[in-house]
Design a protein around this motif. Structure first.
Motif: not given
Length: 315
Positions: A286-295
């Motif tokens: 979940e944290r990885k997906e949120r980080k990628e989406r923000k990038e």
């Protein structure tokens, strides 16, 4: 080996121990132990009240209560052995003195932690509520026991640090912080993922809280469950001192009401440690997906330049 070969002193002690009226002995021992338990409970309650007084010179650590409780029970057991079984307590303590050297060597680490805990508490080196850093561990001191100093990290994890380590390691006392933790229920929204809702709520909570005071750490939402109505999670952030926490909590709750509601901690919320151990992979994804989406969003805004804001004006 027969009884005749045993020393007379030992035979007399065994006869005194076994040739007694067991009913009266049992009742006497039971009453003495019950009185000991009552005195221990009363002294514990009194000590807790005294340690919480503002004018009390000692910190409200449980090590003092534990030492008093152990002392009371030792006295009670000695009374039972002396009155019920005719055991010479002075001779027993003298006999144990020699063996105590070997026992102390075996419990060297325990004794060092006990003495270290007394030094920490009596010297007020560390008190419950202090914000400290020992090695790589940083958190708020929860309690100082006879063996460990318990600190709670910003993520809610409890870390047990041996008292002897605190006495021999570099200790950093950091400025106090105020942690705010709210259990919330985020309503389901068609076409929106829980991560999208969490990111939006976090941004609005940050804006609302920063209008009141300075935030030490931004808000984060960690989900721990779901039901038909929505997603259960914990909203947590840290603010500086000199502000009324109720005002900060009310500002965060007002934002939460736009997306759901605040719930009680008794609604089946597991602790953070158990949540990470059971759902660690999901949380990391979940944290990885949120980080990628923000990038991706940042990259898209860089490419589009000022076009997103212009499009917003046209609409």
């Amino acid at each position: 080996m027969g009884l005749d070969s045993l020393p007379d002193e030992f035979k007399n002690m065994m006869q005194n121990f076994f040739h007694v009226g067991w009913l009266s002995t049992f009742l006497t021992a039971l009453i003495t132990l019950m009185l000991t338990a009552l005195v221990s409970a009363l002294i514990t309650k009194l000590l807790r009240k005294m340690l919480r007084l503002s004018q009390n010179p000692l910190p409200s650590s449980s090590i003092f209560i534990n030492i008093a409780r152990v002392g009371i029970w030792c006295v009670g057991i000695c009374i039972v052995l002396s009155t019920c079984f005719n055991v010479n307590i002075s001779a027993a303590i003298t006999a144990l003195g020699v063996g105590g050297i070997a026992v102390s060597l075996g419990f060297q680490s325990t004794l060092s932690n006990l003495i270290g805990g007394l030094q920490i508490s009596v010297g007020k080196l560390v008190e419950p509520g202090d914000h400290i850093q020992v090695g790589t561990n940083t958190g708020i001191v929860h309690d100082v026991t006879w063996r460990h100093t318990v600190i709670v990290t910003a993520e809610g994890d409890k870390v047990l640090i041996p008292n002897s380590v605190i006495n021999t390691s570099a200790l950093i006392k950091m400025p106090p912080q105020n942690d705010v933790r709210l259990d919330i229920l985020v309503n389901r929204v068609e076409g929106r993922t829980p991560e999208d809702l969490a990111e939006e709520i976090e941004g609005k909570v940050n804006d609302a809280v920063e209008a009141i005071t300075l935030m030490k750490t931004p808000s984060k939402i960690s989900y721990f469950g779901a039901n038909d109505k929505g997603y259960k999670g914990t909203l947590y952030f840290t603010v500086g001192t000199g502000v009324h926490l109720d005002a900060v909590k009310n500002a965060a709750v007002e934002v939460v009401k736009l997306y759901g509601k605040r719930i009680s901690t008794s609604d089946g919320k597991p602790n953070v440690t158990r949540r990470i151990s059971e759902h660690g992979e999901e949380i990391r994804e979940e944290r990885k997906e949120r980080k990628e989406r923000k990038e991706r969003r940042v990259e898209r805004e860089k490419k589009d330049g000022s076009r997103p804001s212009a499009g917003k004006k046209e609409s």
